[in-house]
Design a protein around this motif. Structure first.
Motif, PDB file in Angstrom:
ATOM      1  N   LYS A 230      -9.248  -0.552   1.897  1.00  0.00           N
ATOM      2  CA  LYS A 230      -7.916  -1.106   0.999  1.00  0.00           C
ATOM      3  C   LYS A 230      -7.370  -2.123   1.993  1.00  0.00           C
ATOM      4  O   LYS A 230      -6.672  -2.999   1.176  1.00  0.00           O
ATOM      5  CB  LYS A 230      -7.053   0.152   0.876  1.00  0.00           C
ATOM      6  CG  LYS A 230      -7.584   1.067  -0.305  1.00  0.00           C
ATOM      7  CD  LYS A 230      -6.590   2.328  -0.537  1.00  0.00           C
ATOM      8  CE  LYS A 230      -7.211   3.207  -1.733  1.00  0.00           C
ATOM      9  NZ  LYS A 230      -6.229   4.345  -1.903  1.00  0.00           N
TER      10      LYS A 230
ATOM     11  N   LYS B 190      -6.918  -5.532   0.157  1.00  0.00           N
ATOM     12  CA  LYS B 190      -5.464  -6.068  -0.223  1.00  0.00           C
ATOM     13  C   LYS B 190      -4.765  -6.469   1.161  1.00  0.00           C
ATOM     14  O   LYS B 190      -4.175  -5.479   1.520  1.00  0.00           O
ATOM     15  CB  LYS B 190      -4.586  -5.101  -0.891  1.00  0.00           C
ATOM     16  CG  LYS B 190      -5.472  -4.718  -2.425  1.00  0.00           C
ATOM     17  CD  LYS B 190      -4.787  -3.913  -3.263  1.00  0.00           C
ATOM     18  CE  LYS B 190      -5.272  -3.532  -4.701  1.00  0.00           C
ATOM     19  NZ  LYS B 190      -4.615  -2.640  -5.290  1.00  0.00           N
TER      20      LYS B 190
ATOM     21  N   SER C  49       0.870  -1.217  -0.088  1.00  0.00           N
ATOM     22  CA  SER C  49       0.142  -0.013  -0.036  1.00  0.00           C
ATOM     23  C   SER C  49       0.906   1.206  -0.012  1.00  0.00           C
ATOM     24  O   SER C  49       1.966   1.081   0.436  1.00  0.00           O
ATOM     25  CB  SER C  49      -0.867  -0.118   1.161  1.00  0.00           C
ATOM     26  OG  SER C  49      -1.664  -1.280   1.035  1.00  0.00           O
TER      27      SER C  49
END
Length: 374
Positions: free
Chosen positions: A362, A366, A31
């Protein structure tokens, strides 16, 4: 995360680490933002990789040689199911973790859940940033009766459930926050109800509970509801709720068994205040719904729902925001729900609340990348 640890102990564990085990665990963050979360690793895989003989060990960051806070998650069973590790990792960063056979340092407990018989069968839970409660049987039919999950607006990293219930004085802010959130005949902060013939049908309050894990970095419990007949359907409901340290959001796993049909219509909702232009938003890409309530005496609360599998049908009513979906027999539904209090100083506006939810979505979509190095 706070850790109670001496410099001598750190040095000793680092030396022990270098002589005992050269295997390591690699965690990568793909990220573009820093992630501070609890990582879950299957216990058997972890145990076999590091050649552990028992459940006494310490996890260290290879870079800093400092120990990390971890928890053996049992999920109500007699043996560990997962190893939970509290980590903080930079954007595009990497951590390499190792294990020694030393006893772990004592960690500060940052999550807690318990049944509260002294307050009409409440079940309360919290971490170092938020607190919640569900209502029990003893509240049904009283003047205080309410339906959904309640939120306690704490503004301290201390655990306050026991203190507040002991004093009973939690509707005024004495420096650690207060309970000013109103649930009433709504789903409060993200509870669920049945939805037959386009009408909301509240169930009775929970009847039994099971604490599956209780800290230091994740508390998980189950609420069990007695079978009921509603609109000709025999319904049984169970909810498993978990809350991690640092998180504003609960993870809720919902199971509904219908004796008369293969699936059951439900709604999941948030209480809505009496205002002309409520401040809410729907983010279809991140799959969340956020609401920032109007200010009350300087206090502001944000609430939210996040659906990992996608948003469903939105229903805007005068008293609450509802999301309609169905739950199939023998299949659970997982969603996230939670809140933020402006005086906790972490999230003080709708923009900040949306940013937090965006990052959390997110993180769910992920997960951190975990690999094993021999």
């Amino acid at each position: 995360m706070k850790i109670l640890l001496s410099a001598t102990l750190v040095l000793g564990m680092a030396t022990s680490l270098l002589t005992q085990n050269k295997h390591s665990l690699i965690i990568k963050n793909a990220s573009s933002f820093e992630r501070k979360e609890v990582v879950s690793i299957p216990y058997e895989k972890f145990k076999n990789h590091f050649g552990l003989k028992d459940t006494i060990f310490t996890i260290l960051d290879q870079g800093t040689k400092k120990p990390l806070v971890f928890q053996l998650e049992k999920l109500g069973k007699s043996i560990p199911q997962n190893v939970l590790i509290a980590i903080q990792i930079a954007p595009q960063g990497k951590l390499e973790l190792a294990v020694s056979a030393d006893s772990p340092p004592k960690a500060v407990v940052q999550t807690f859940a318990r049944y509260v018989p002294e307050r009409k069968d409440d079940f309360a839970w919290e971490n170092n940033v938020v607190a919640f409660r569900a209502y029990g049987k003893a509240l049904e039919g009283t003047s205080e009766d309410a339906q959904g999950f309640d939120f306690w607006s704490k503004r301290t990293d201390e655990l306050i459930i026991n203190e507040w219930y002991k004093t009973g004085d939690y509707h005024a802010d004495h420096g650690k926050g207060l309970d000013y959130y109103s649930v009433g005949q709504t789903l409060g902060v993200g509870d669920m109800a049945l939805y037959f013939d386009d009408q909301i049908q509240y169930s009775k309050h929970y009847r039994r509970y099971e604490v599956l894990d209780n800290g230091p970095i994740r508390s998980t419990f189950k609420l069990i509801y007695e079978p009921q007949e509603i609109n000709g359907h025999g319904i049984t409901i169970e909810k498993i709720v978990s809350l991690d340290a640092e998180s504003q959001l609960n993870k809720v796993t919902l199971s509904v068994k219908n004796m008369n049909a293969t699936s059951t219509p439900i709604v999941i909702g948030l209480a809505k205040r009496n205002e002309q232009n409520p401040n809410w938003t729907i983010n279809k890409k991140a799959n969340y719904f956020a609401y920032w309530e109007p200010e009350q005496n300087g206090n502001s609360t944000g609430t939210a729902l996040l659906f990992p599998t996608g948003l469903t049908t939105f229903i805007d009513t005068p008293t609450q925001f509802l999301w309609k979906t169905t739950v199939k027999n023998n299949q659970s539904l997982t969603y996230y729900t939670g809140a933020a209090f402006n005086k906790a100083s972490k999230i003080q506006s709708m923009d900040a609340w949306k940013e937090y939810l965006q990052k959390t979505a997110k993180q769910i979509q992920k997960p951190l990348i975990i690999s094993y190095k021999k």
